[in-house]
Design an enzyme around this catalytic site. Structure first.
Site, PDB file in Angstrom:
ATOM      1  N   HIS A 132      70.961  54.348 121.826  1.00 42.39           N
ATOM      2  CA  HIS A 132      71.744  53.413 121.004  1.00 42.39           C
ATOM      3  C   HIS A 132      71.063  52.042 121.004  1.00 42.39           C
ATOM      4  CE1 HIS A 132      75.836  55.685 121.362  1.00 42.39           C
ATOM      5  NE2 HIS A 132      74.836  56.495 121.049  1.00 42.39           N
TER       6      HIS A 132
ATOM      7  N   GLU B 252      72.127  49.134 121.754  1.00 47.38           N
ATOM      8  CA  GLU B 252      72.384  48.355 122.970  1.00 47.38           C
ATOM      9  C   GLU B 252      71.495  48.814 124.118  1.00 47.38           C
ATOM     10  OE1 GLU B 252      74.549  49.961 121.011  1.00 47.38           O
ATOM     11  OE2 GLU B 252      76.592  49.220 121.279  1.00 47.38           O
TER      12      GLU B 252
ATOM     13  N   CYS C  48      80.005  51.542 122.348  1.00 47.60           N
ATOM     14  CA  CYS C  48      80.704  52.761 122.751  1.00 47.60           C
ATOM     15  C   CYS C  48      80.918  52.738 124.265  1.00 47.60           C
ATOM     16  CB  CYS C  48      79.880  53.990 122.345  1.00 47.60           C
ATOM     17  SG  CYS C  48      78.408  54.247 123.366  1.00 47.60           S
TER      18      CYS C  48
ATOM     19  N   CYS D  81      77.577  52.685 126.306  1.00 51.40           N
ATOM     20  CA  CYS D  81      76.913  51.379 126.294  1.00 51.40           C
ATOM     21  C   CYS D  81      77.707  50.351 127.092  1.00 51.40           C
ATOM     22  CB  CYS D  81      76.690  50.915 124.861  1.00 51.40           C
ATOM     23  SG  CYS D  81      75.503  51.943 123.960  1.00 51.40           S
TER      24      CYS D  81
END
Length: 142
Positions: free
Chosen positions: A46, A48, A76, A79
């Site tokens: 992701h 992040e 999410c 993360c």
């Protein structure tokens, strides 16, 4: 947030879900990332996570207490867990993610000292994701 949006556009151009992130410390961007799950065949890639890895390398340590993460979509739970472990000082995000965002979980997943600002440039941040999925649905319908 504009820098994070630039990263989201880069993800979009690569066929990735358009989420972008930057980490800033002492007024300078020290790391960037955008979703790379398709390219890397990695569900953990992701925006992040990519930005956090680069930021901890730039800082020379695993803690980011004095840093701010700017991300176009609410992180999410995965993360958020990583953001907790690195003790990020502040998170600023654009679009709220009511289906997969960390804020739907109790107890809170972030470090207790992390400051959060939500909804920054929310319309711009959410429209790029909406347009991405609209294009995907249109392609499948052809």
């Amino acid at each position: 947030m504009r820098e994070a949006l630039s990263e989201a556009h880069a993800a979009d151009a690569e066929g990735e879900i358009p989420v972008g992130a930057v980490v800033a410390c002492n007024g300078s961007v020290i790391a960037r990332g955008h979703n790379m799950t398709e390219r890397l065949h990695d569900p953990t890639a992701h925006a992040e996570m990519i930005a956090l890895t680069a930021a901890t390398e730039a800082m020379g340590g695993k803690y980011l207490n004095d840093c701010t993460l700017y991300v176009t979509m609410e992180p999410c739970p995965m993360c958020a867990g990583a953001l907790c472990w690195c003790q990020i000082g502040r998170i600023v995000y654009g679009a709220i993610d009511p289906k997969r965002g960390y804020s739907m979980f109790t107890p809170p997943l972030l470090h207790p000292k992390t400051e959060v600002t939500a909804g920054v440039m929310a319309e711009e941040c959410s429209s790029i994701v909406k347009e991405f999925f609209q294009r995907r649905r249109t392609k499948k319908g052809d």
